[in-house]
Design a protein around this motif. Structure first.
Motif, mmCIF file in Angstrom:
data_model
loop_
_atom_site.group_PDB
_atom_site.id
_atom_site.type_symbol
_atom_site.label_atom_id
_atom_site.label_comp_id
_atom_site.label_asym_id
_atom_site.label_seq_id
_atom_site.Cartn_x
_atom_site.Cartn_y
_atom_site.Cartn_z
ATOM 1 N N ILE A 39 0.855 -1.177 0.000
ATOM 2 C CA ILE A 39 0.000 0.000 0.000
ATOM 3 C C ILE A 39 0.894 1.231 0.000
ATOM 4 C CG2 ILE A 39 -1.735 1.285 1.305
ATOM 5 C CD1 ILE A 39 -2.492 -1.548 2.520
ATOM 6 N N TYR A 40 0.858 1.997 -1.085
ATOM 7 C CA TYR A 40 1.694 3.191 -1.215
ATOM 8 C C TYR A 40 0.905 4.411 -0.769
ATOM 9 C CZ TYR A 40 4.491 0.163 -4.274
ATOM 10 O OH TYR A 40 5.239 -0.862 -4.794
ATOM 11 N N ILE A 41 1.483 5.202 0.131
ATOM 12 C CA ILE A 41 0.843 6.442 0.567
ATOM 13 C C ILE A 41 1.801 7.587 0.254
ATOM 14 C CG2 ILE A 41 -0.361 7.638 2.411
ATOM 15 C CD1 ILE A 41 -0.513 5.054 3.954
ATOM 16 N N GLY A 42 1.483 8.320 -0.800
ATOM 17 C CA GLY A 42 2.326 9.447 -1.175
ATOM 18 C C GLY A 42 2.093 10.616 -0.239
ATOM 19 N N GLU A 43 3.058 11.502 -0.163
ATOM 20 C CA GLU A 43 2.954 12.647 0.737
ATOM 21 C C GLU A 43 3.615 13.864 0.120
ATOM 22 O OE1 GLU A 43 6.703 12.761 3.609
ATOM 23 O OE2 GLU A 43 5.524 10.952 3.952
ATOM 24 N N THR A 44 3.187 15.038 0.583
ATOM 25 C CA THR A 44 3.982 16.252 0.460
ATOM 26 C C THR A 44 4.685 16.370 1.795
ATOM 27 O OG1 THR A 44 2.402 17.272 -1.042
ATOM 28 C CG2 THR A 44 3.925 18.742 0.113
ATOM 29 N N HIS A 45 6.006 16.360 1.796
ATOM 30 C CA HIS A 45 6.774 16.091 3.009
ATOM 31 C C HIS A 45 6.432 17.000 4.181
ATOM 32 C CE1 HIS A 45 8.976 13.191 0.746
ATOM 33 N NE2 HIS A 45 9.604 14.080 -0.008
ATOM 34 N N ASP A 46 6.130 18.276 3.912
ATOM 35 C CA ASP A 46 5.882 19.196 5.016
ATOM 36 C C ASP A 46 4.390 19.439 5.257
ATOM 37 O OD1 ASP A 46 5.328 20.614 2.746
ATOM 38 O OD2 ASP A 46 6.580 22.349 3.235
ATOM 39 N N ASN A 47 3.532 18.579 4.696
ATOM 40 C CA ASN A 47 2.090 18.729 4.835
ATOM 41 C C ASN A 47 1.588 17.907 6.028
ATOM 42 O OD1 ASN A 47 -0.803 18.138 4.484
ATOM 43 N ND2 ASN A 47 -0.579 19.232 2.547
ATOM 44 N N ILE A 48 1.119 18.588 7.066
ATOM 45 C CA ILE A 48 0.680 17.916 8.283
ATOM 46 C C ILE A 48 -0.474 16.962 8.003
ATOM 47 C CG2 ILE A 48 -0.373 18.294 10.554
ATOM 48 C CD1 ILE A 48 1.119 20.954 10.692
ATOM 49 N N TRP A 184 17.104 6.510 -6.778
ATOM 50 C CA TRP A 184 16.279 6.459 -5.561
ATOM 51 C C TRP A 184 15.068 5.552 -5.767
ATOM 52 C CZ3 TRP A 184 16.187 12.488 -4.937
ATOM 53 C CH2 TRP A 184 17.429 12.910 -4.433
ATOM 54 N N GLU A 185 14.368 5.764 -6.881
ATOM 55 C CA GLU A 185 13.139 4.999 -7.093
ATOM 56 C C GLU A 185 13.421 3.523 -7.335
ATOM 57 O OE1 GLU A 185 10.158 8.500 -8.682
ATOM 58 O OE2 GLU A 185 10.864 7.005 -10.120
ATOM 59 N N GLU A 186 14.477 3.219 -8.092
ATOM 60 C CA GLU A 186 14.799 1.817 -8.350
ATOM 61 C C GLU A 186 15.269 1.122 -7.065
ATOM 62 O OE1 GLU A 186 13.984 0.223 -10.861
ATOM 63 O OE2 GLU A 186 14.303 1.323 -12.741
ATOM 64 N N THR A 187 16.005 1.842 -6.215
ATOM 65 C CA THR A 187 16.449 1.263 -4.950
ATOM 66 C C THR A 187 15.258 0.990 -4.051
ATOM 67 O OG1 THR A 187 18.550 2.457 -5.093
ATOM 68 C CG2 THR A 187 17.937 1.567 -2.946
ATOM 69 N N LEU A 209 5.766 4.709 2.682
ATOM 70 C CA LEU A 209 5.605 6.156 2.826
ATOM 71 C C LEU A 209 6.701 6.835 2.009
ATOM 72 C CD1 LEU A 209 4.939 6.463 6.682
ATOM 73 C CD2 LEU A 209 3.335 5.901 4.835
ATOM 74 N N ALA A 210 6.297 7.622 1.033
ATOM 75 C CA ALA A 210 7.266 8.281 0.150
ATOM 76 C C ALA A 210 6.632 9.531 -0.429
ATOM 77 C CB ALA A 210 7.705 7.339 -0.974
ATOM 78 N N GLY A 211 7.478 10.376 -1.004
ATOM 79 C CA GLY A 211 6.960 11.568 -1.658
ATOM 80 C C GLY A 211 5.946 11.200 -2.728
ATOM 81 N N GLY A 212 4.883 12.000 -2.832
ATOM 82 C CA GLY A 212 3.825 11.701 -3.787
ATOM 83 C C GLY A 212 4.333 11.554 -5.211
ATOM 84 N N PHE A 213 5.382 12.297 -5.541
ATOM 85 C CA PHE A 213 5.947 12.215 -6.891
ATOM 86 C C PHE A 213 6.417 10.795 -7.207
ATOM 87 C CE2 PHE A 213 9.437 12.474 -9.924
ATOM 88 C CZ PHE A 213 8.908 13.301 -10.906
ATOM 89 N N HIS A 214 6.883 10.068 -6.192
ATOM 90 C CA HIS A 214 7.435 8.728 -6.406
ATOM 91 C C HIS A 214 6.367 7.658 -6.612
ATOM 92 C CE1 HIS A 214 11.389 10.220 -5.566
ATOM 93 N NE2 HIS A 214 11.111 10.526 -4.314
ATOM 94 N N VAL A 215 5.095 8.005 -6.376
ATOM 95 C CA VAL A 215 4.031 7.012 -6.542
ATOM 96 C C VAL A 215 2.888 7.519 -7.419
ATOM 97 C CG1 VAL A 215 4.552 5.967 -4.310
ATOM 98 C CG2 VAL A 215 2.796 7.713 -4.431
#
Length: 230
Positions: A39-48, A184-187, A209-215
């Motif tokens: 289950i991938y949950i993308g995020e904006t890193h500084d978004n509470i 980063w993404e391949e690793t 848990l990763a930046g939204g761009f990565h998912v």
């Protein structure tokens, strides 16, 4: 975005099921996503609010699948896994764990604090996803690519490249940052695949848990993990 409804039309705490355009409850959302092993949950890193959503999802999955959940995070490197295991066993002090976070990621520990407390309370394995500093330095030197040093990297995704370069601004000077993004993404994808291939995890789920761009759009980690283990 959604083909049915502008996301700006959603009220606070409303959840939209993108494939159908239907509003769903939190429990309905968890019914849908909990059928997946990853289950991938993308995020904006500084978004509470992004981290609140992550916390609530992990909390509910812990209730549904006690003892069968792991969490992988972009914020930690694969090379720090031994320390992450010690922390999970409460054999690494909070101060040292915070230093580890700063070393691997930087500032922003407080944004993830509730998630970390939940993970440790329930002894949920925490997995570092990102490449080591050593690997990144070697990659920047354009050393020969082989699976001993680096993951298998797809440089020629006809959809990912223009999507990424549009974010970077499309300049030729952004080719090196794009290559690092691929590492980063391949690793991270390799780490996900290793989790899935491990027979000990056959009945377990992995939350990433990763930046939204990565998912986003299934690009990045998800697609590259699928390439390794459909």
């Amino acid at each position: 975005g959604s083909p049915y409804l502008s996301l700006d039309e959603l009220a606070n705490n409303e959840i939209l099921h993108l494939p159908t355009g239907l509003r769903v409850s939190f429990d309905q959302m968890l019914d849908v996503i909990s059928s997946s092993q990853v289950i991938y949950i993308g995020e904006t890193h500084d978004n509470i609010e992004a981290h609140r959503a992550q916390f609530e999802i992990i909390k509910d999955l812990t209730r549904r699948f006690p003892g069968k959940l792991s969490v992988g995070m972009e914020m930690f490197r694969r090379s720090t896994q031994a320390d992450l295991d010690l922390w999970n066993q409460k054999e690494l002090s909070l101060n040292k764990f915070k230093k580890l976070f700063r070393k691997d990621w930087g500032h922003g520990y407080a944004l993830y604090q509730l998630i970390f407390e939940l993970i440790q309370k329930h002894h949920i394995p925490l997995i570092g996803l990102k490449s080591s500093t050593k690997t990144e330095k070697q990659f920047r030197k354009n050393e020969p690519l082989n699976e001993t040093n680096f993951p298998e990297i797809d440089f020629d995704d006809l959809y990912h490249r223009p999507f990424a370069m549009s974010i970077f601004g499309g300049h030729q000077a952004m080719e090196k940052p794009y290559r690092m993004l691929l590492l980063w993404e391949e690793t991270m994808a390799q780490t996900v695949a290793e989790f899935l291939k491990n027979p000990d995890n056959i009945n377990s789920k992995l939350v990433v848990l990763a930046g939204g761009f990565h998912v986003q759009y299934g690009f990045g980690i998800a697609k590259r993990a699928f390439r390794r283990i459909p």
